[in-house]
Structures are given as C-alpha cells and as structure tokens.
Write a protein that holds these residues in place. Structure first.
Motif, PDB file in Angstrom:
ATOM      1  N   SER A 193     -19.046   9.582   8.294  1.00  0.00           N
ATOM      2  CA  SER A 193     -18.189   8.602   8.969  1.00  0.00           C
ATOM      3  C   SER A 193     -17.073   9.358   9.666  1.00  0.00           C
ATOM      4  CB  SER A 193     -17.610   7.629   7.940  1.00  0.00           C
ATOM      5  OG  SER A 193     -18.638   6.913   7.273  1.00  0.00           O
ATOM      6  N   ASN A 194     -16.375   8.674  10.560  1.00  0.00           N
ATOM      7  CA  ASN A 194     -15.274   9.304  11.298  1.00  0.00           C
ATOM      8  C   ASN A 194     -14.186   9.780  10.318  1.00  0.00           C
ATOM      9  OD1 ASN A 194     -12.725   9.484  12.772  1.00  0.00           O
ATOM     10  ND2 ASN A 194     -13.852   8.627  14.505  1.00  0.00           N
ATOM     11  N   PRO A 195     -13.850  11.094  10.339  1.00  0.00           N
ATOM     12  CA  PRO A 195     -12.869  11.585   9.357  1.00  0.00           C
ATOM     13  C   PRO A 195     -11.466  11.015   9.552  1.00  0.00           C
ATOM     14  CG  PRO A 195     -13.561  13.351  10.854  1.00  0.00           C
ATOM     15  CD  PRO A 195     -14.392  12.160  11.193  1.00  0.00           C
ATOM     16  N   PHE A 196     -11.149  10.559  10.774  1.00  0.00           N
ATOM     17  CA  PHE A 196      -9.778  10.102  11.059  1.00  0.00           C
ATOM     18  C   PHE A 196      -9.599   8.604  10.861  1.00  0.00           C
ATOM     19  CE2 PHE A 196     -10.857  13.644  13.912  1.00  0.00           C
ATOM     20  CZ  PHE A 196     -10.041  14.600  13.342  1.00  0.00           C
ATOM     21  N   VAL A 197     -10.585   7.812  11.265  1.00  0.00           N
ATOM     22  CA  VAL A 197     -10.383   6.357  11.215  1.00  0.00           C
ATOM     23  C   VAL A 197     -11.277   5.664  10.184  1.00  0.00           C
ATOM     24  CG1 VAL A 197      -9.493   6.194  13.558  1.00  0.00           C
ATOM     25  CG2 VAL A 197     -11.944   5.921  13.188  1.00  0.00           C
ATOM     26  N   SER A 198     -12.120   6.429   9.489  1.00  0.00           N
ATOM     27  CA  SER A 198     -12.929   5.813   8.425  1.00  0.00           C
ATOM     28  C   SER A 198     -12.590   6.439   7.072  1.00  0.00           C
ATOM     29  CB  SER A 198     -14.426   5.986   8.696  1.00  0.00           C
ATOM     30  OG  SER A 198     -14.802   5.276   9.857  1.00  0.00           O
ATOM     31  N   VAL A 199     -12.760   7.762   6.964  1.00  0.00           N
ATOM     32  CA  VAL A 199     -12.478   8.442   5.694  1.00  0.00           C
ATOM     33  C   VAL A 199     -10.963   8.613   5.520  1.00  0.00           C
ATOM     34  CG1 VAL A 199     -12.920  10.505   4.305  1.00  0.00           C
ATOM     35  CG2 VAL A 199     -14.711   9.622   5.825  1.00  0.00           C
ATOM     36  N   GLY A 200     -10.267   8.912   6.626  1.00  0.00           N
ATOM     37  CA  GLY A 200      -8.813   9.151   6.577  1.00  0.00           C
ATOM     38  C   GLY A 200      -8.036   8.029   5.897  1.00  0.00           C
ATOM     39  N   PRO A 201      -8.264   6.774   6.326  1.00  0.00           N
ATOM     40  CA  PRO A 201      -7.507   5.686   5.674  1.00  0.00           C
ATOM     41  C   PRO A 201      -7.810   5.559   4.178  1.00  0.00           C
ATOM     42  CG  PRO A 201      -8.494   4.922   7.736  1.00  0.00           C
ATOM     43  CD  PRO A 201      -9.039   6.294   7.483  1.00  0.00           C
ATOM     44  N   ILE A 202      -9.060   5.796   3.782  1.00  0.00           N
ATOM     45  CA  ILE A 202      -9.403   5.692   2.347  1.00  0.00           C
ATOM     46  C   ILE A 202      -8.593   6.726   1.569  1.00  0.00           C
ATOM     47  CG2 ILE A 202     -11.243   5.908   0.615  1.00  0.00           C
ATOM     48  CD1 ILE A 202     -13.287   5.105   2.754  1.00  0.00           C
ATOM     49  N   LEU A 203      -8.568   7.959   2.083  1.00  0.00           N
ATOM     50  CA  LEU A 203      -7.868   9.035   1.369  1.00  0.00           C
ATOM     51  C   LEU A 203      -6.356   8.857   1.407  1.00  0.00           C
ATOM     52  CD1 LEU A 203      -9.992  12.095   2.556  1.00  0.00           C
ATOM     53  CD2 LEU A 203     -10.133  10.872   0.371  1.00  0.00           C
ATOM     54  N   ALA A 204      -5.877   8.068   2.386  1.00  0.00           N
ATOM     55  CA  ALA A 204      -4.423   7.864   2.508  1.00  0.00           C
ATOM     56  C   ALA A 204      -3.900   6.805   1.544  1.00  0.00           C
ATOM     57  CB  ALA A 204      -4.079   7.474   3.952  1.00  0.00           C
ATOM     58  N   VAL A 205      -4.791   6.040   0.936  1.00  0.00           N
ATOM     59  CA  VAL A 205      -4.328   5.018  -0.017  1.00  0.00           C
ATOM     60  C   VAL A 205      -3.723   5.746  -1.224  1.00  0.00           C
ATOM     61  CG1 VAL A 205      -5.037   3.143  -1.550  1.00  0.00           C
ATOM     62  CG2 VAL A 205      -6.077   3.356   0.710  1.00  0.00           C
ATOM     63  N   PRO A 206      -2.498   5.395  -1.606  1.00  0.00           N
ATOM     64  CA  PRO A 206      -1.855   6.105  -2.714  1.00  0.00           C
ATOM     65  C   PRO A 206      -2.751   6.155  -3.960  1.00  0.00           C
ATOM     66  CG  PRO A 206      -0.290   4.644  -1.648  1.00  0.00           C
ATOM     67  CD  PRO A 206      -1.621   4.360  -1.020  1.00  0.00           C
ATOM     68  N   GLY A 207      -2.889   7.343  -4.508  1.00  0.00           N
ATOM     69  CA  GLY A 207      -3.672   7.520  -5.738  1.00  0.00           C
ATOM     70  C   GLY A 207      -5.117   7.913  -5.491  1.00  0.00           C
ATOM     71  N   MET A 208      -5.628   7.656  -4.295  1.00  0.00           N
ATOM     72  CA  MET A 208      -7.052   7.896  -4.037  1.00  0.00           C
ATOM     73  C   MET A 208      -7.369   9.395  -4.024  1.00  0.00           C
ATOM     74  SD  MET A 208      -9.543   5.717  -3.560  1.00  0.00           S
ATOM     75  CE  MET A 208      -9.248   4.262  -2.561  1.00  0.00           C
ATOM     76  N   LYS A 209      -6.533  10.155  -3.308  1.00  0.00           N
ATOM     77  CA  LYS A 209      -6.814  11.579  -3.173  1.00  0.00           C
ATOM     78  C   LYS A 209      -6.654  12.274  -4.539  1.00  0.00           C
ATOM     79  CE  LYS A 209      -6.170  15.202   0.137  1.00  0.00           C
ATOM     80  NZ  LYS A 209      -5.883  16.187  -0.906  1.00  0.00           N
ATOM     81  N   ARG A 210      -5.637  11.826  -5.284  1.00  0.00           N
ATOM     82  CA  ARG A 210      -5.441  12.429  -6.615  1.00  0.00           C
ATOM     83  C   ARG A 210      -6.654  12.138  -7.500  1.00  0.00           C
ATOM     84  NH1 ARG A 210      -1.860  10.017 -10.237  1.00  0.00           N
ATOM     85  NH2 ARG A 210      -0.792   9.196  -8.417  1.00  0.00           N
ATOM     86  N   ALA A 211      -7.147  10.894  -7.435  1.00  0.00           N
ATOM     87  CA  ALA A 211      -8.316  10.533  -8.247  1.00  0.00           C
ATOM     88  C   ALA A 211      -9.522  11.391  -7.856  1.00  0.00           C
ATOM     89  CB  ALA A 211      -8.638   9.048  -8.069  1.00  0.00           C
TER      90      ALA A 211
END
Ligand code: FO1
Length: 310
Positions: A193-211
């Motif tokens: 998926s698009n790293p900026f407008v599909s994956v990027g928003p998911i990873l930007a949700v607080p706690g997601m990247k840490r998980a």
C-alpha cells in the motif's frame, strides 16, 4: 496469527491472498481510515470497504474498489437534482454507507460497525479500523492544502504533493484490538500500500508504532514500487516530490528499522544487494498480483519464505 497493515486496493489484494492461504480466522487486517470522509451526509470509509468487499469476494475486479456489477441509479437520481457526482457511489455501496452512518449515529463505534458489516458479508478474518476516532489525511500542494479525496478523486492526483499531515491523529486512540493483535502476532505483513497515505496514517496513530516495535512477530513488507512505478495510484509520484528514491530501495529505506524483510519483484532483482545492506532480508519474486488465485500464490510463497528464515 497474522496481522496485515493495509490501505486500499493493494492491501486488499494481499489480505485476500493471505486469507486464502491460511485459516482466515487467523488473519487480522488493520486498515487505514485517514481517507474517510463525509459525503451527502454519509460516512464513507473507502479503505475499510475495499478490504471488506475484497475479502467477501464481491469487489469490482477492474477498479479494485466498489462492488462488482454495481449500478449507479442513486447517483443518477441525485445528478438529476443538479448535484454533480464527483465521487462515484454504486447503489449497493450506498447501502453500506447508509447503514454505517445510521449505526455510528446510534452510538456504535466504527470497529463494531465494521465487524457487523463484515460478519453479514460472511468474512471470517478480522477487519479493524486503525482507530475509532476520525483522522483525515491532508495533502499539501503548491496550490494549498487539500482533503485527501479532493486530491485523489476530484483532482485525479494531478498535484505535486509537497507534504502530508494526518489531522486529528494526535488525539486518536488506536483501536484496542489492533494493539492486542500486534502483540500476539507471529507475522506482521505491511501490504503493498502507499507508504505515505495508507501505511503512514496507521503508524502515526499513538501507540501503534510502539506496539509494532515491541511485537516479537516477524515483520515483512511488500514493495508497492516495481521497476520504478507504483502498481496502482500515486505512490511513485509522491515519493519523487517528497524527496525519496522512486524504487524498491527507496521503499526499503522508508521501512528499514520497522520491518525485518522486504519482498520485491524480479524487475528489481539488482536492488536485492543494496536492500540487504540496510539489514533487511529480501525475497525476489513475481509480486504483481492478478486475480484471487494469484494473490494466494503470492501469499503462500511469501509466508513459506518467512517461515524458513524467521
Ligand atoms: N476512486 C476514484 O478514483 N474515483 C471514485 O469515484 C471513487 C469512488 C469510490 C467509492 C467508494 C469507495 O469505497 C472507493 C472509491 N474510490 C474511488 C477509491 C478510493 O478513493 C481510493 O481507493 C482510496 O481512498 C485510496 O486508497
């Protein structure tokens, strides 16, 4: 358990391939909701619907989004009242938006509404919105800031993207089941998926990247860039205007540190060595996915490889 991070059509295709390759109950798809918007009083969630229709086997095979064979009588009737329909909503698709909007207004959260719709369509995998809270991708261009669907559909991705922001993301809370799924996963797949407008928003949700960082899962991404072009959509053009190398190596640089491995296409075989130097394991294969059987072929090959090297 396998967790897939997905945006629209590319994420939906690979999710379907995985659901066919394993026990579908063992798949959780965490979906981008930053493309969501309101139209004609209805809450539209394009990526959730694309994943849902694809897993249900009813998505339009040509567009990748919407329902196969859908009619547009509702839009035609609206057009007859003088409202120009810039976003094409099929009649069966409208039913999804009407029900979703009614259930949200009645107080259900987006995760629960999505679960209800997916169950009714016979989907056995778990589809989770990244958050129950609204987040909106804003696309910054030389012509000003645009809402995502204005950039994507109304202006046909013609503008050069010079920056992005995810409005509301700081206040969003990850859907609790997404954090649990990432914690318990054996494998996490970052879909093509698009790293900026599909994956990027998911990873930007607080706690997601840490998980994701704390998860002991093996993490593998699939490059959405093949031979310097995006399989679908504006990812290649966005990479260029945002200052990235438009190649599978550029994708590897974006995901290095986040994932353990990257799947690239035969067309990019020469990039396997420089991608390996970034510390990523590399699978070179036929990564353009055709119909459902071909998506399953790709998923089986990727998952067998992951099991070999994990
Ligand atoms: N994409 C288009 O390019 N034009 C459309 O008119 C359009 C309508 C549409 C309706 C429902 C839906 O679920 C998706 C739709 N899409 C349309 C696709 C959508 O804009 C994109 O797939 C995503 O937002 C990007 O991932």
């Amino acid at each position: 358990m396998i967790v897939a991070l997905a945006g629209g059509v590319g994420g939906a295709k690979l999710s379907q391939g995985i659901a066919r390759a394993i026990d579908p109950h063992s798949l959780t798809v965490i979906v981008n909701t930053a493309d969501d918007f309101d139209l004609l009083g209805l809450r539209i969630c394009p990526d959730l619907d694309t994943v849902m229709y694809t897993l249900a086997g009813i998505s339009d095979p040509v567009q990748g989004w919407g329902v196969a064979g859908d009619t547009t009588r509702t839009l035609q009737a609206i057009a007859a009242f003088g409202e120009a329909p810039w976003f094409r909503l099929g009649d069966r698709d409208v039913a999804t938006h009407v029900l979703r909007t009614a259930r949200l207004r009645a107080g259900e959260d987006l995760g629960s509404v999505t679960h209800g719709l997916a169950q009714a369509l016979g989907i056995r995998s778990h589809i989770l919105p990244m958050s129950n809270y609204p987040v909106s991708t804003i696309v910054h261009t030389d012509d000003g800031s645009l809402e995502f669907q204005e950039y994507f559909v109304a202006r046909r991705q013609a503008d050069d993207v010079i920056g992005l922001s995810y409005l509301g993301v700081e206040d969003a809370i990850a859907h609790p089941a997404t954090i649990r799924a990432l914690r318990d996963a054996e494998t996490v797949v970052v879909c093509p998926s698009n790293p900026f407008v599909s994956v990027g928003p998911i990873l930007a949700v607080p706690g997601m990247k840490r998980a994701l960082d704390q998860s002991r899962a093996f993490k593998v991404a699939v490059s959405p860039i093949i031979g310097g072009n995006a399989v679908k959509g504006p990812a290649a053009k966005m990479m260029a205007t945002l200052g990235h190398d438009v190649s599978a190596l550029g994708i590897a640089r974006l995901y290095a540190g986040l994932v353990d491995a990257l799947v690239i296409d035969h067309a990019d075989a020469v990039l396997a060595a420089p991608i390996g130097e970034l510390g990523l394991r590399v699978l070179v294969t036929q990564s353009v996915m055709g119909g459902p059987a071909d998506r399953e072929r790709f998923a089986r090959e990727m998952l067998a490889w992951v099991d070999d090297i994990r």
